[in-house]
Design a protein around this motif. Structure first.
Motif, PDB file in Angstrom:
ATOM      1  N   LEU A 257       0.827  -1.209   0.000  1.00  0.00           N
ATOM      2  CA  LEU A 257       0.000   0.000   0.000  1.00  0.00           C
ATOM      3  C   LEU A 257       0.860   1.259   0.000  1.00  0.00           C
ATOM      4  O   LEU A 257       0.551   2.230  -0.696  1.00  0.00           O
ATOM      5  CB  LEU A 257      -0.923  -0.002   1.230  1.00  0.00           C
ATOM      6  N   VAL A 258       1.936   1.247   0.773  1.00  0.00           N
ATOM      7  CA  VAL A 258       2.845   2.401   0.801  1.00  0.00           C
ATOM      8  C   VAL A 258       3.506   2.568  -0.564  1.00  0.00           C
ATOM      9  O   VAL A 258       3.619   3.688  -1.091  1.00  0.00           O
ATOM     10  CB  VAL A 258       3.899   2.217   1.900  1.00  0.00           C
ATOM     11  N   GLY A 259       3.946   1.469  -1.165  1.00  0.00           N
ATOM     12  CA  GLY A 259       4.553   1.541  -2.480  1.00  0.00           C
ATOM     13  C   GLY A 259       3.573   2.000  -3.547  1.00  0.00           C
ATOM     14  O   GLY A 259       3.930   2.785  -4.424  1.00  0.00           O
ATOM     15  N   GLU A 260       2.334   1.542  -3.464  1.00  0.00           N
ATOM     16  CA  GLU A 260       1.317   1.946  -4.433  1.00  0.00           C
ATOM     17  C   GLU A 260       1.012   3.424  -4.302  1.00  0.00           C
ATOM     18  O   GLU A 260       0.811   4.124  -5.309  1.00  0.00           O
ATOM     19  CB  GLU A 260       0.042   1.129  -4.194  1.00  0.00           C
ATOM     20  N   ARG A 261       0.987   3.930  -3.088  1.00  0.00           N
ATOM     21  CA  ARG A 261       0.757   5.364  -2.860  1.00  0.00           C
ATOM     22  C   ARG A 261       1.895   6.177  -3.467  1.00  0.00           C
ATOM     23  O   ARG A 261       1.673   7.204  -4.115  1.00  0.00           O
ATOM     24  CB  ARG A 261       0.662   5.632  -1.358  1.00  0.00           C
TER      25      ARG A 261
END
Length: 265
Positions: A257-261
């Motif tokens: 999720l952090v990488g996608e953000r």
């Protein structure tokens, strides 16, 4: 308790479901959770009599069931675009009833300092095992009936989370593992709480066999810990393994999720 639920539901039907379709669906959901409450009451009273449990068992069962029932009735019309409640939601409701009985067990064990007969232990193990089997049925049934919805998916997810939390409490009180087993039962709620202040974690996650498999392992281990023949050190090793896998799974999801953000900014 049933009277309080009636008040909540009729208020919801009057103010939260103004159109005829939503009102009918709300009434259908109300009938389902009311029937579920009657079943829970009958089974809980019978179980309390046979196991010689006190009022704490009944209180624990209904304290977990009534808020969930109220949410089902008041929210289904907004997220279930079908005219029928559906067999899949009935299956999940049965799982909620079983989890409520286990919640009553958790309260009773806490009050009695973990005392439970050998027969009662096998009884609750069997009940939890039935809930585990039903967990694999609601999704396929919803897709077969073409009644899959956001409501059904969330209902299933929250039923899973509540069951994991309740079973982790039971395992701790029965001394099957240390206090750290509660972490597994609280991870889902901690994840949701953190997502409120860190919106990155509120993003949608893609389907994952890794997530489903580890969740199934966690649930299976927690159910197995109810069996009176599963004791330390075996129970401790199994609980530790399941918890480490669950922490790993949540960590992978947080990193994704952090990488996608970061990729979308």
């Amino acid at each position: 308790m049933i009277r309080l639920l009636l008040v909540w539901v009729y208020w919801a039907m009057a103010f939260l479901s103004p159109d005829a379709y939503a009102l009918q669906l709300t009434r259908t959901a109300f009938a389902a959770v009311l029937a579920g409450g009657v079943v829970l009451l009958a089974v809980a009273v019978g179980t309390a009599a046979l196991a010689r449990f006190g009022e704490a068992f009944l209180l624990g069962a209904f304290v977990s069931y009534l808020p969930a029932a109220a949410v089902i009735v008041t929210r289904i019309a907004s997220y279930h675009p079908h005219a029928r409640f559906g067999l899949a939601n009935v299956i999940t409701l049965v799982r909620l009833i079983i989890t409520s009985l286990l919640a009553g067990l958790a309260v009773e064990l806490f009050m009695s300092q973990g005392r439970m007969t050998f027969i009662s232990a096998w009884y609750f193990f069997a009940a939890a095992a039935v809930g585990l089997v039903l967990d694999g049925l609601d999704g396929p049934v919803a897709r077969r009936e073409e009644l899959a919805s956001r409501f059904g998916s969330r209902f299933d997810m929250e039923a899973d989370a509540l069951q994991s939390f309740v079973l982790s409490v039971v395992a701790f009180v029965l001394a099957k593992a240390g206090w750290w087993i509660l972490i597994g039962g609280l991870l889902r709620y901690l994840f949701v709480a953190v997502s409120v202040v860190w919106p990155t974690l509120a993003g949608a996650l893609p389907p994952s066999w890794r997530r489903k498999t580890i969740s199934a392992i966690q649930s299976s281990v927690l159910v197995a810990l109810l069996a009176p023949i599963i004791v330390p050190p075996l129970s401790t090793i199994a609980a530790t393994t399941a918890l480490l896998l669950l922490v790993y799974s949540f960590t992978v999801d947080v990193v994704w999720l952090v990488g996608e953000r970061g990729r979308t900014q």
